[in-house]
Scaffold this active site. Structure first.
Site, PDB file in Angstrom:
ATOM      1  CG  ASP A 153      -7.235   3.822  -8.183  1.00 33.36           C
ATOM      2  OD1 ASP A 153      -7.209   2.619  -7.883  1.00 33.36           O
ATOM      3  OD2 ASP A 153      -6.435   4.645  -7.709  1.00 33.36           O
ATOM      4  CG  ASP A 306      -4.876  -0.715  -2.850  1.00 34.56           C
ATOM      5  OD1 ASP A 306      -5.020  -0.188  -3.963  1.00 34.56           O
ATOM      6  OD2 ASP A 306      -5.358  -0.242  -1.809  1.00 34.56           O
ATOM      7  N   GLY A 325      -4.037   4.384   2.754  1.00 33.90           N
ATOM      8  CA  GLY A 325      -3.084   3.732   1.857  1.00 33.90           C
ATOM      9  C   GLY A 325      -1.827   3.289   2.574  1.00 33.90           C
TER      10      GLY A 325
END
Length: 420
Positions: A153, A306, A325
């Site tokens: 990842d 994502d 993120g």
């Protein structure tokens, strides 16, 4: 279930009905008829909408549902709800959980917990044990249990020997390695592109070369091992050029880009909104232009969300301390529709056809007798993402209360229909 979709524009490169406005009848999970007009007498469920389009069910190749271990950010059920709202009938989930998905037990946990749901959830196994980059994980056992690929990842595999062994091992049983390219000896970890914006912010930027050096290494290793490789989350003009040349040489590689790297420039960071802190970082105009061109010419195969939920404690911090993120699965189509400059048929190829092709999954099609795995959407619909609309357990998106164009309307899969 009997369901009739009325006057939908068919967007499917593999369908004989592509580009036509048709009625589509679905019975017991199978497409039983496709015609210009199908009588709706006696059919209880009829779907009609302005600017209605119908495509094979969308598939997100890179999403983090945080389960097991981080269920306060997201769990499998809230992740699936977010996927439905985003128009996705399938998702591949990354192994950055706790425990990580590094053995068949964890893979079976994901599969068993999502079995029978309208969204197909496919686990991606860890490449190395516990994502530590030291020893190869139990890839073959995970493959037998249902893992569709293997990756560490967002943790780049810095050990070239380990990646080479993983490529050779996976080749022996038809596995796929996914690599995230970012040389951590060059990257700062601050998730800010090196350039004028990083200077204005007073932060040490991450140079494009940190990604491009790793892309170069991966391409050499894939060629040397004669093994398939998928390079995820590319974000720079240089990476595009390297991958384009490798494909011209005939290397068996594929690649993906995250929707936010197509939509947002690094100048968004001037407002210090930590929801724009992502990995790879937002880049400059030339990078975005190169990524969009690479999508158009086929250099980039897939667009991913994502999707990475984060709680407030990890986001409401000083910029350099905040976790990278953003949420993405509910807004992927809107961002791509607004910013990719792709024809609609190409968008569907990048978010429905190619991800499944790369992972070796069955590709749905809109044809009589086929299983109904479908997404309904409107490219022209304008909408605003409000907090009440977010189905994730976290709210880390910079798109809150922003106007978007292009909206998923619902999904059909496994003899079920759910509105988005």
């Amino acid at each position: 279930m009997q369901l009739l979709v009325k006057s939908a524009t068919i967007v499917d490169p593999n369908s004989p009905h592509k580009g036509k406005v048709q009625d589509v009848l679905i019975e017991n999970g199978i497409i039983t008829d496709i015609k210009a007009k199908i009588p709706q007498g006696g059919i209880k469920k009829v779907i009609e909408s302005a600017d209605l389009h119908l495509s094979p069910g969308w598939f997100d190749m890179q999403a983090n549902f945080c389960d097991p271990g981080f269920e306060y950010k997201e769990d499998l059920h809230s992740g699936m709800k977010a996927a439905i709202a985003g128009g996705f009938t399938g998702v591949a989930v990354v192994p950055s959980t706790n425990p990580t998905l590094y053995s068949k037990t964890q893979i079976e946990y994901i599969i068993n917990k999502t079995s029978g749901e309208i969204v197909d959830v496919h686990p991606i196994g860890a490449l190395s044990q516990k994502l530590e980059g030291k020893d190869i994980a139990e890839m073959y056992d995970m493959k037998l249990s249902g893992a569709v690929a293997f990756t560490d990842d967002i943790h780049p595999v810095m050990n070239a020997g380990l990646l080479h062994r993983a490529l050779l091992y996976s080749k022996s049983f038809g596995g796929l390695i996914i690599s995230r390219c970012n040389d951590t000896s060059l990257a700062t970890g601050l998730c800010v592109n090196e350039g004028n914006i990083s200077v204005q912010l007073g932060l040490k930027g991450e140079p494009s070369i940190a990604e491009e050096i790793m892309v170069t290494r991966e391409l050499f290793l894939a060629e040397y091992a004669e093994a398939r490789l998928h390079i995820s989350s590319i974000s720079t003009e240089g990476s595009v050029g390297l991958i384009r040349n490798a494909k011209k040489k005939g290397l068996p590689i594929s690649t993906s880009v995250n929707a936010y790297n197509l939509a947002f420039e690094d100048s968004e960071l001037l407002g210090w909104d930590t929801n724009f802190k992502v990995s790879p970082p937002l880049r400059g105009k030339n990078d975005i232009k190169a990524l969009r061109k690479a999508l158009a010419d086929g250099t980039i195969d897939v667009i991913c969300s994502d999707h990475r939920p984060e709680d407030e404690e990890n986001k409401k911090l000083e910029f350099d301390l905040a976790t990278p993120g953003m949420l993405g699965i509910q807004t992927l189509y809107s961002l791509v529709n607004m910013h990719s400059e792709l024809p609609l048929a190409d968008i569907i190829a990048k978010i429905a056809i190619n991800p499944r092709k790369i992972l070796g999954l069955e590709i749905p099609t809109i044809n009589k007798g086929a299983k109904a795995n479908l997404t309904l959407f409107s490219p022209s619909a304008e909408w605003v993402l409000e907090k009440k609309d977010i189905h994730s357990q976290s709210y880390n998106t910079p798109l809150l209360n922003k106007k978007l164009k292009g909206k998923p309307l619902g999904i059909i899969n496994h003899d079920s229909y759910m509105a988005s």
